[in-house]
Design an enzyme around this catalytic site. Structure first.
Site, PDB file in Angstrom:
ATOM      1  N   CYS A   2       0.825  -1.203   0.000  1.00  0.00           N
ATOM      2  CA  CYS A   2       0.000   0.000   0.000  1.00  0.00           C
ATOM      3  C   CYS A   2       0.861   1.256   0.000  1.00  0.00           C
ATOM      4  O   CYS A   2       1.876   1.328   0.685  1.00  0.00           O
ATOM      5  CB  CYS A   2      -0.903   0.017   1.225  1.00  0.00           C
ATOM      6  SG  CYS A   2      -1.997  -1.401   1.327  1.00  0.00           S
ATOM      7  N   ARG A  27       4.193   0.496  -6.440  1.00  0.00           N
ATOM      8  CA  ARG A  27       4.003  -0.447  -5.343  1.00  0.00           C
ATOM      9  C   ARG A  27       2.838  -1.397  -5.599  1.00  0.00           C
ATOM     10  O   ARG A  27       2.698  -2.398  -4.902  1.00  0.00           O
ATOM     11  CB  ARG A  27       3.773   0.328  -4.032  1.00  0.00           C
ATOM     12  CG  ARG A  27       4.981   1.140  -3.605  1.00  0.00           C
ATOM     13  CD  ARG A  27       4.652   2.063  -2.443  1.00  0.00           C
ATOM     14  NE  ARG A  27       4.396   1.352  -1.214  1.00  0.00           N
ATOM     15  CZ  ARG A  27       5.315   0.995  -0.329  1.00  0.00           C
ATOM     16  NH1 ARG A  27       6.581   1.263  -0.571  1.00  0.00           N
ATOM     17  NH2 ARG A  27       4.985   0.376   0.782  1.00  0.00           N
ATOM     18  N   TRP A  75      -3.957  -2.411  -1.487  1.00  0.00           N
ATOM     19  CA  TRP A  75      -3.996  -3.754  -2.031  1.00  0.00           C
ATOM     20  C   TRP A  75      -4.706  -4.610  -0.998  1.00  0.00           C
ATOM     21  O   TRP A  75      -4.276  -4.728   0.133  1.00  0.00           O
ATOM     22  CB  TRP A  75      -2.593  -4.286  -2.299  1.00  0.00           C
ATOM     23  CG  TRP A  75      -2.540  -5.138  -3.528  1.00  0.00           C
ATOM     24  CD1 TRP A  75      -3.538  -5.872  -4.069  1.00  0.00           C
ATOM     25  CD2 TRP A  75      -1.408  -5.323  -4.375  1.00  0.00           C
ATOM     26  NE1 TRP A  75      -3.114  -6.510  -5.208  1.00  0.00           N
ATOM     27  CE2 TRP A  75      -1.809  -6.186  -5.418  1.00  0.00           C
ATOM     28  CE3 TRP A  75      -0.096  -4.850  -4.356  1.00  0.00           C
ATOM     29  CZ2 TRP A  75      -0.940  -6.594  -6.432  1.00  0.00           C
ATOM     30  CZ3 TRP A  75       0.760  -5.265  -5.363  1.00  0.00           C
ATOM     31  CH2 TRP A  75       0.353  -6.118  -6.389  1.00  0.00           C
ATOM     32  N   ASN A 101      -1.497   0.386   6.382  1.00  0.00           N
ATOM     33  CA  ASN A 101      -0.832  -0.705   5.685  1.00  0.00           C
ATOM     34  C   ASN A 101      -0.516  -1.775   6.708  1.00  0.00           C
ATOM     35  O   ASN A 101       0.164  -1.507   7.699  1.00  0.00           O
ATOM     36  CB  ASN A 101       0.456  -0.207   5.016  1.00  0.00           C
ATOM     37  CG  ASN A 101       1.141  -1.298   4.213  1.00  0.00           C
ATOM     38  OD1 ASN A 101       0.555  -2.341   3.920  1.00  0.00           O
ATOM     39  ND2 ASN A 101       2.395  -1.060   3.857  1.00  0.00           N
ATOM     40  N   GLY A 102      -1.007  -2.999   6.496  1.00  0.00           N
ATOM     41  CA  GLY A 102      -0.748  -4.088   7.427  1.00  0.00           C
ATOM     42  C   GLY A 102      -1.958  -4.983   7.584  1.00  0.00           C
ATOM     43  O   GLY A 102      -2.950  -4.853   6.859  1.00  0.00           O
ATOM     44  N   GLU A 486      20.084 -22.799   1.160  1.00  0.00           N
ATOM     45  CA  GLU A 486      19.993 -21.377   0.874  1.00  0.00           C
ATOM     46  C   GLU A 486      20.936 -20.567   1.765  1.00  0.00           C
ATOM     47  O   GLU A 486      21.573 -19.610   1.311  1.00  0.00           O
ATOM     48  CB  GLU A 486      18.555 -20.899   1.034  1.00  0.00           C
ATOM     49  CG  GLU A 486      18.336 -19.408   0.843  1.00  0.00           C
ATOM     50  CD  GLU A 486      18.692 -18.900  -0.547  1.00  0.00           C
ATOM     51  OE1 GLU A 486      18.802 -17.663  -0.704  1.00  0.00           O
ATOM     52  OE2 GLU A 486      18.875 -19.720  -1.476  1.00  0.00           O
ATOM     53  N   LYS A 490      23.880 -18.134   0.324  1.00  0.00           N
ATOM     54  CA  LYS A 490      23.998 -16.702   0.635  1.00  0.00           C
ATOM     55  C   LYS A 490      25.400 -16.377   1.138  1.00  0.00           C
ATOM     56  O   LYS A 490      25.985 -15.354   0.766  1.00  0.00           O
ATOM     57  CB  LYS A 490      22.954 -16.306   1.697  1.00  0.00           C
ATOM     58  CG  LYS A 490      21.577 -16.083   1.140  1.00  0.00           C
ATOM     59  CD  LYS A 490      21.526 -14.860   0.246  1.00  0.00           C
ATOM     60  CE  LYS A 490      20.386 -14.949  -0.753  1.00  0.00           C
ATOM     61  NZ  LYS A 490      20.598 -15.901  -1.856  1.00  0.00           N
ATOM     62  N   GLU A 493      27.798 -16.466  -1.801  1.00  0.00           N
ATOM     63  CA  GLU A 493      27.572 -15.383  -2.760  1.00  0.00           C
ATOM     64  C   GLU A 493      28.180 -14.067  -2.316  1.00  0.00           C
ATOM     65  O   GLU A 493      28.828 -13.377  -3.111  1.00  0.00           O
ATOM     66  CB  GLU A 493      26.067 -15.178  -2.980  1.00  0.00           C
ATOM     67  CG  GLU A 493      25.401 -16.225  -3.835  1.00  0.00           C
ATOM     68  CD  GLU A 493      23.915 -15.957  -3.988  1.00  0.00           C
ATOM     69  OE1 GLU A 493      23.410 -16.082  -5.116  1.00  0.00           O
ATOM     70  OE2 GLU A 493      23.251 -15.608  -2.986  1.00  0.00           O
ATOM     71  N   HIS A 509      27.623 -39.520   6.303  1.00  0.00           N
ATOM     72  CA  HIS A 509      27.986 -40.161   5.040  1.00  0.00           C
ATOM     73  C   HIS A 509      29.022 -39.336   4.285  1.00  0.00           C
ATOM     74  O   HIS A 509      29.039 -39.324   3.060  1.00  0.00           O
ATOM     75  CB  HIS A 509      26.736 -40.373   4.184  1.00  0.00           C
ATOM     76  CG  HIS A 509      25.765 -41.333   4.776  1.00  0.00           C
ATOM     77  ND1 HIS A 509      25.741 -42.682   4.448  1.00  0.00           N
ATOM     78  CD2 HIS A 509      24.814 -41.167   5.727  1.00  0.00           C
ATOM     79  CE1 HIS A 509      24.795 -43.284   5.135  1.00  0.00           C
ATOM     80  NE2 HIS A 509      24.212 -42.390   5.930  1.00  0.00           N
ATOM     81  N   LYS A 608      22.588 -10.363 -11.616  1.00  0.00           N
ATOM     82  CA  LYS A 608      21.244 -10.499 -11.064  1.00  0.00           C
ATOM     83  C   LYS A 608      20.416 -11.493 -11.862  1.00  0.00           C
ATOM     84  O   LYS A 608      19.660 -12.278 -11.317  1.00  0.00           O
ATOM     85  CB  LYS A 608      20.549  -9.130 -11.039  1.00  0.00           C
ATOM     86  CG  LYS A 608      19.183  -9.138 -10.355  1.00  0.00           C
ATOM     87  CD  LYS A 608      19.297  -9.482  -8.890  1.00  0.00           C
ATOM     88  CE  LYS A 608      17.973  -9.461  -8.172  1.00  0.00           C
ATOM     89  NZ  LYS A 608      18.078 -10.034  -6.822  1.00  0.00           N
TER      90      LYS A 608
END
Length: 613
Positions: A2, A27, A75, A101-102, A486, A490, A493, A509, A608
């Site tokens: 929002c 947005r 939204w 907003n929330g 992940e 990170k 990266e 193992h 990217k």
């Protein structure tokens, strides 16, 4: 996502509000509205479903006249997009006007209390509750600043709120609670501004204050008074640079840091108008697959690369456990080079942040040749993946500038959760009661993610201790295994440290041979059905004098007693826990990379979007 804008000063408010909302259109939204306090003391509200140009057309013969006002692009979360449900909302008397907003997680309970006390509601939204609560506090003798403070105390969830009232002309109050949804105060000459993001303010001022969690501010022309949890606090304006890059970073040092902080709002934006909490139902507006097509699905194949592959691996659990359909995960680049057995009864789900990843697009083309119905989870509207797929679930994160994906990853997890719920709903395997149980923790997820992000100091202290190490091992089981992968990615990266993510059951193992005091082990330990298995892994690491950093559920003292370091995340269902456990690993990687002097936004050798093989 929002958009929020407010103005108080000597100029006409309405043109400033409309221009600010136009600058926040990126947005995303489904309805729009403004409220202006007029010279005669009345509040003029104009709102409608649809885009801003529809509202400006309606106002073409004249905007309301007044020197203060608030505006909003909505939204939907609670209540379908409509003129009535659009913001701003008022109380029973029309004296108080609110934009928000929330998600008010306890709005149903609060609404029932207010109805019992005689309040009348006009909309289906959770936001309207705020207006009525402020009304009650004003009746108790509070001023507007105090009324909003007391209201925020009883709201569950994460919020950005603006309020004005006829009885206090020249005043707007705003609050930020729960670490989701920003509010920026802008200082001008004898005028003040409020917004959800800098683009709405930069044409007018570059002297700004970003509200901290818990701040409630009273804004008048050129002045602002701040309180936090009942205490007066000082907030000194900072000067935002003129160049677009510095302005876009706001108060953050790096885009990666900013985008990690934006994750609570990114999750919320992914849920908006899709998770219909009050109706216990899911709607996916761009899926474009019929109920009969979904009922015909016998198998789901999820594909991605890098971070998207890890999100897809979590999504596999959702498809199987929630929708009850067999699911597989494929690395897009590998799938191209074998004769995959897929066809019209296989739902092909691709994940791509940019929608332009070459290997994922090639896999999608192969699936198209074999007549698979396709859904893509993507952040970029109109990208190639969204044109190839039959249906799309946009993550609605806004631009992600940092090369290492963060907010698009957690949003993709949320999108896959919604897809699994939707498929179960449309196939008739999830009834209303079960759907309510699946969606209820989802409503709380943005707030809990904000709580994890807010604990940044914990990860900074860990980084101080571990930034010189050159090897890390990440361990997880079940839904936490892809989080381990992940977390390792990170760290690789952005800090250039060698790291591996392993299923914890595989430790004996092979990887156990590497464990010593020079390779810290990050263990993802949640209070779920495999808690004891993970505790056994920790014991095995300790027996070999390994260093254990655990990411655990709040209150788990057993983990703390057996780990060298522990970082806690709030309790949530095991299905959604990967969102919360991923954030500490992002922040740990970020702070370690900063300590090592790495370029966290543009790591060496990375791009990217990978558009060539």
């Amino acid at each position: 996502m929002c958009g929020i804008i407010g103005y108080v000063g000597e100029r006409e408010a309405a043109p400033i509000l409309l221009d600010g909302l136009a600058r926040l259109e990126y947005r995303g939204y489904d309805s729009v509205g403004i409220a202006v306090l007029e010279e005669n003391g009345g509040i003029s509200i104009h709102k409608r479903v649809g885009k801003l140009d529809g509202l400006t057309s309606r106002l073409s013969e004249g905007t309301p006249s007044g020197h203060q006002g608030i505006g909003h692009t909505r939204w939907a979360t609670h209540g379908k997009p409509s003129d009535i449900n659009a913001h701003p909302h008022t109380d029973c008397t029309g004296d108080v006007v609110v934009i928000h907003n929330g998600i008010v997680e306890n709005y149903q309970e609060l609404k029932q209390q207010l109805l019992a006390a005689g309040h009348k509601f006009a909309s289906e939204t959770d936001t309207e509750v705020i207006a009525h609560l402020v009304e009650d506090r004003l009746r108790e003798g509070k001023d507007l600043h105090g009324a909003l403070e007391k209201t925020v105390e009883i709201l569950a969830g994460a919020h950005a709120i603006l309020v004005m009232a006829r009885r206090e002309p020249g005043t707007i109050v705003a609050a930020r609670a729960g670490n989701a949804g920003g509010v920026v105060v802008g200082y001008g000459h004898e005028e003040s501004y409020l917004a959800s993001d800098l683009p709405a303010l930069l044409p007018h001022t570059r002297r700004v204050v970003f509200l901290d969690n818990g701040d409630v501010v009273r804004v008048t022309a050129g002045r602002a008074v701040y309180r936090n949890r009942g205490r007066a606090v000082e907030r000194s304006p900072q000067q935002i640079a003129y160049d677009p890059v510095s302005a876009a970073k706001g108060s953050f040092k790096h885009f990666m840091q900013k985008e990690i902080a934006e994750q609570p709002e990114s999750i919320l934006n992914t849920l908006r108008a899709r998770a219909l909490f009050s109706e216990s139902r899911v709607e996916l507006e761009d899926l474009k697959l019929s109920r009969s097509q979904l009922k015909n699905v016998k198998r789901v194949v999820l594909v991605g690369m890098g971070t998207s592959l890890h999100a897809a691996t979590i999504g596999r659990h959702y498809i199987e456990r929630v929708a009850g359909i067999p699911a597989e995960v494929e690395n897009a680049s590998e799938m191209r080079y074998r004769e995959a057995i897929i066809g019209p009864e296989t739902l092909f789900v691709s994940l791509t942040q940019s929608g332009e990843t070459v290997d994922t697009l090639a896999a999608m083309e192969m699936a198209k040749e074999k007549d698979c119905p396709q859904v893509t989870v993507c952040n970029v509207v109109g990208s190639q993946a969204t044109r190839v797929a039959d249906g799309v679930i946009y993550t609605r994160c806004g631009p992600e500038i940092g090369v290492a994906s963060t907010k698009t990853y957690v949003a993709a997890i949320g999108a896959l959760y919604l897809l699994a719920c939707y498929m179960g709903q449309e196939r008739g395997v999830i009834d209303r009661e079960r759907m309510g149980g699946l969606l209820a923790p989802l409503a709380r997820l943005p707030y809990l993610a904000g709580e994890v992000v807010h604990r940044g100091g914990d990860y900074e202290r860990l980084a101080q201790e571990f930034y010189r190490y050159e090897d890390f091992l990440f361990l997880g089981r079940g839904l936490q295994y892809p989080v381990a992968m992940e977390g390792a990615l990170k760290l690789k990266e952005v800090s250039y440290i060698h790291a591996e993510g392993y299923p914890a059951g595989e430790m004996k193992h092979g990887p156990i041979a590497l464990i010593d005091r020079e390779m810290p082990v990050v263990a993802l330990v949640q209070q779920d059905g495999i808690h004891e298995k993970m505790m056994s892994n920790i014991e095995q690491v300790r027996a070999r004098e390994g260093i254990v950093i655990s990411v655990a559920t709040e209150g788990d003292e057993e983990v703390a007693n057996k780990s060298d370091h522990v970082v806690y995340v709030p309790k949530i269902t095991d299905l959604l826990a990967p969102v919360l456990t991923s954030i500490p690993l992002q922040l740990l990687a970020y702070h370690i990379a900063v300590r090592r002097g790495c370029d966290v936004d543009q790591p060496r050798n990375l791009a990217k979007t990978v558009t060539v093989e």
